[in-house]
Design a protein around this motif. Structure first.
Motif, PDB file in Angstrom:
ATOM      1  N   ALA A  65       0.814  -1.212   0.000  1.00  0.00           N
ATOM      2  CA  ALA A  65       0.000   0.000   0.000  1.00  0.00           C
ATOM      3  C   ALA A  65       0.853   1.271   0.000  1.00  0.00           C
ATOM      4  N   LEU A  66       2.129   1.152  -0.348  1.00  0.00           N
ATOM      5  CA  LEU A  66       3.019   2.307  -0.325  1.00  0.00           C
ATOM      6  C   LEU A  66       3.330   2.761  -1.740  1.00  0.00           C
ATOM      7  N   ASN A  67       2.900   3.960  -2.088  1.00  0.00           N
ATOM      8  CA  ASN A  67       3.191   4.557  -3.391  1.00  0.00           C
ATOM      9  C   ASN A  67       2.859   3.606  -4.552  1.00  0.00           C
ATOM     10  N   VAL A  68       1.694   2.990  -4.448  1.00  0.00           N
ATOM     11  CA  VAL A  68       1.270   2.020  -5.464  1.00  0.00           C
ATOM     12  C   VAL A  68       0.998   2.703  -6.798  1.00  0.00           C
ATOM     13  N   ASP A  69       0.358   3.851  -6.752  1.00  0.00           N
ATOM     14  CA  ASP A  69       0.029   4.605  -7.968  1.00  0.00           C
ATOM     15  C   ASP A  69       1.153   5.603  -8.228  1.00  0.00           C
ATOM     16  N   ALA A  70       2.024   5.267  -9.169  1.00  0.00           N
ATOM     17  CA  ALA A  70       3.210   6.094  -9.431  1.00  0.00           C
ATOM     18  C   ALA A  70       2.833   7.501  -9.870  1.00  0.00           C
ATOM     19  N   ALA A  71       1.779   7.614 -10.670  1.00  0.00           N
ATOM     20  CA  ALA A  71       1.363   8.929 -11.166  1.00  0.00           C
ATOM     21  C   ALA A  71       0.837   9.800 -10.024  1.00  0.00           C
ATOM     22  N   THR A  73       1.575   9.473  -6.808  1.00  0.00           N
ATOM     23  CA  THR A  73       2.712   9.814  -5.949  1.00  0.00           C
ATOM     24  C   THR A  73       3.515  10.957  -6.537  1.00  0.00           C
ATOM     25  N   ALA A  74       3.775  10.887  -7.848  1.00  0.00           N
ATOM     26  CA  ALA A  74       4.531  11.955  -8.510  1.00  0.00           C
ATOM     27  C   ALA A  74       3.782  13.279  -8.440  1.00  0.00           C
ATOM     28  N   ARG A  75       2.476  13.213  -8.560  1.00  0.00           N
ATOM     29  CA  ARG A  75       1.651  14.429  -8.494  1.00  0.00           C
ATOM     30  C   ARG A  75       1.755  15.083  -7.123  1.00  0.00           C
ATOM     31  N   VAL A  76       1.602  14.299  -6.066  1.00  0.00           N
ATOM     32  CA  VAL A  76       1.667  14.838  -4.704  1.00  0.00           C
ATOM     33  C   VAL A  76       3.060  15.383  -4.411  1.00  0.00           C
ATOM     34  N   ARG A  77       4.080  14.669  -4.836  1.00  0.00           N
ATOM     35  CA  ARG A  77       5.448  15.122  -4.585  1.00  0.00           C
ATOM     36  C   ARG A  77       5.777  16.386  -5.379  1.00  0.00           C
ATOM     37  N   ARG A  78       5.223  16.509  -6.565  1.00  0.00           N
ATOM     38  CA  ARG A  78       5.445  17.723  -7.367  1.00  0.00           C
ATOM     39  C   ARG A  78       4.865  18.947  -6.650  1.00  0.00           C
ATOM     40  N   ASN A 102       5.165  10.676   0.982  1.00  0.00           N
ATOM     41  CA  ASN A 102       4.716   9.381   0.485  1.00  0.00           C
ATOM     42  C   ASN A 102       3.193   9.326   0.460  1.00  0.00           C
ATOM     43  N   VAL A 103       2.680   8.453  -0.413  1.00  0.00           N
ATOM     44  CA  VAL A 103       1.231   8.268  -0.538  1.00  0.00           C
ATOM     45  C   VAL A 103       0.886   6.846  -0.121  1.00  0.00           C
ATOM     46  N   LEU A 104      -0.068   6.734   0.794  1.00  0.00           N
ATOM     47  CA  LEU A 104      -0.510   5.436   1.287  1.00  0.00           C
ATOM     48  C   LEU A 104      -1.860   5.090   0.661  1.00  0.00           C
ATOM     49  N   SER A 105      -1.973   3.892   0.137  1.00  0.00           N
ATOM     50  CA  SER A 105      -3.240   3.458  -0.454  1.00  0.00           C
ATOM     51  C   SER A 105      -4.210   3.097   0.659  1.00  0.00           C
ATOM     52  N   TYR A 122      -3.121  10.083   2.145  1.00  0.00           N
ATOM     53  CA  TYR A 122      -3.874   8.862   1.904  1.00  0.00           C
ATOM     54  C   TYR A 122      -4.616   9.011   0.580  1.00  0.00           C
ATOM     55  N   SER A 123      -4.527   7.979  -0.237  1.00  0.00           N
ATOM     56  CA  SER A 123      -5.109   8.061  -1.578  1.00  0.00           C
ATOM     57  C   SER A 123      -6.598   8.347  -1.533  1.00  0.00           C
ATOM     58  N   GLY A 124      -7.289   7.832  -0.512  1.00  0.00           N
ATOM     59  CA  GLY A 124      -8.727   8.048  -0.415  1.00  0.00           C
ATOM     60  C   GLY A 124      -9.099   9.506  -0.293  1.00  0.00           C
ATOM     61  N   LEU A 125      -8.246  10.288   0.338  1.00  0.00           N
ATOM     62  CA  LEU A 125      -8.518  11.716   0.494  1.00  0.00           C
ATOM     63  C   LEU A 125      -8.586  12.398  -0.864  1.00  0.00           C
ATOM     64  N   ILE A 126      -7.666  12.039  -1.730  1.00  0.00           N
ATOM     65  CA  ILE A 126      -7.593  12.665  -3.054  1.00  0.00           C
ATOM     66  C   ILE A 126      -8.660  12.112  -3.986  1.00  0.00           C
ATOM     67  N   GLU A 127      -8.825  10.804  -3.970  1.00  0.00           N
ATOM     68  CA  GLU A 127      -9.725  10.161  -4.921  1.00  0.00           C
ATOM     69  C   GLU A 127     -11.200  10.344  -4.548  1.00  0.00           C
TER      70      GLU A 127
END
Length: 270
Positions: A65-71, A73-78, A102-105, A122-127
Motif C-alpha cells: 500500500a506504499l506509493n502504489v500509484d506512481a502517477a 505519488t509523482a503528483r503529490v510530490r510535485r 509518500n502516498v498510502l493506499s 492517503y489516496s482516499g482523500l484525493i480520490e
C-alpha cells in the motif's frame, strides 16, 4: 515536611511551561506565543516521530500500500516540491529539514506531516473528494504548517503537564517516572491526541499563504472544506476533521485569509 514542599515548589517551577515563538507571522499574521514544557525534549520527539514514520511506511510496504500509484505519488510530490521552499518565510531553518513525501493506499480521508517534515497523504482523500492540485496544495500547506508551528510539541507538553501532579512524589523520592517515554509520546501526539481548534485555525491561515506563495490558488481551501463538509454531513466526520472548527466558520475564516494572500498567488503565477 517543609523540605518536601520546597522541593515540590522548585520542581513545579522548573516544569512550568515556557513561552516560545516557533514561526514568523507571515502575511497572515500568526503571532501567538506558544506554551511548551521542559519535560518534553523537542529533539527526541522529532527523532521518535521519524521512527514512527519509518514504521508506518514499513507496514504499508508489507500490505503493498506504499506509493502504489506512481502517477499519484509523482503528483503529490510535485506539489510538495513547490510548497516546501516557501517554509523559509515562516521558519528559515525548516527549508533544511529532511522532508519526505509518500502516498498510502487507503480509503481513509487523511493526511499529516510529522515534526521534522515527514508527510503522508492517503489516496482516499484525493480520490474520494476528487481533489484538484490547488486543493491538494491547501491540505499540504495546512499539514506542513502544523509541523512548522510544532503543534505536536505543544500537545505533548500539555499531556506531560497533565500527568505531572501524579509523579511529583516519585520525583522527590528519586524516581525517574517524570521522564517522558518519547516513543509512546510521539505516537500519541501524531495519531491519538487531536489538534485544538486554535492549532487548526493557525494551520489553515499559514497553509493558504504557503500554497499562494507556491503558485496555488488559495481560494481552493474554501472549496476543499465545502467538499469535506459534504463528507461529514449526516454521520461521523472523517478523522481528518477531528476537533476542527465548525465547517461554516472555517470557510468564512479561509475566505478572509485566502483573499489576504491573493496578491502573493498572483505574483507567483507571473
Amino acid at each position: 515536611m517543609k523540605y518536601i514542599v520546597a522541593l515540590g515548589s522548585v520542581l513545579l517551577g522548573v516544569a512550568a511551561c515556557q513561552s516560545v515563538q516557533t514561526t514568523n507571522p507571515g502575511e497572515v499574521g500568526v503571532t501567538r506565543q506558544q506554551s511548551v514544557s521542559p519535560l518534553v525534549n523537542r529533539g527526541q520527539l522529532t527523532q521518535q516521530a521519524n521512527t514512527q514514520y519509518k514504521q508506518v511506511l514499513q507496514q504499508a510496504q508489507k500490505k503493498n500500500a506504499l506509493n502504489v500509484d506512481a502517477a499519484l505519488t509523482a503528483r503529490v510530490r510535485r506539489i510538495a516540491d513547490r510548497i516546501i521552499p516557501q517554509v523559509s518565510v515562516f521558519r528559515p531553518e525548516a527549508a533544511k529539514w529532511q522532508w519526505e513525501v509518500n502516498v498510502l493506499s487507503s480509503k481513509e480521508l487523511n493526511a499529516w506531516c510529522m515534526p521534522g517534515g515527514k508527510i503522508a497523504f492517503y489516496s482516499g482523500l484525493i480520490e474520494t473528494l476528487q481533489l484538484n492540485d490547488d486543493e491538494i496544495a491547501a491540505i499540504m500547506g495546512h499539514e506542513i504548517a502544523h509541523a512548522l508551528r510544532e503543534h505536536a510539541w505543544e500537545r505533548a507538553s500539555q499531556a506531560a503537564n497533565a500527568g505531572l501532579g501524579m509523579t511529583v512524589a516519585g520525583i522527590l523520592l528519586g524516581a525517574q517516572g517524570y521522564q517522558m517515554d518519547m516513543a509512546s509520546m510521539a505516537y500519541q501526539v501524531m495519531f491519538e491526541l487531536p489538534n485544538s481548534r486554535e492549532h487548526e485555525t493557525e494551520a489553515d491561515r499559514i497553509g493558504v499563504e504557503l500554497a499562494a506563495r507556491a503558485g496555488y490558488n488559495p481560494a481552493a481551501a474554501v472549496t476543499l472544506w465545502q467538499k469535506m463538509g459534504k463528507q461529514s454531513s449526516g454521520g461521523e466526520p472523517p478523522q481528518f476533521l477531528s476537533t476542527h472548527p465548525a465547517n461554516a466558520d472555517r470557510q468564512k475564516d479561509l475566505t478572509v485569509y485566502s483573499q489576504r494572500v491573493q496578491g502573493l498567488y498572483e505574483q507567483a503565477r507571473r
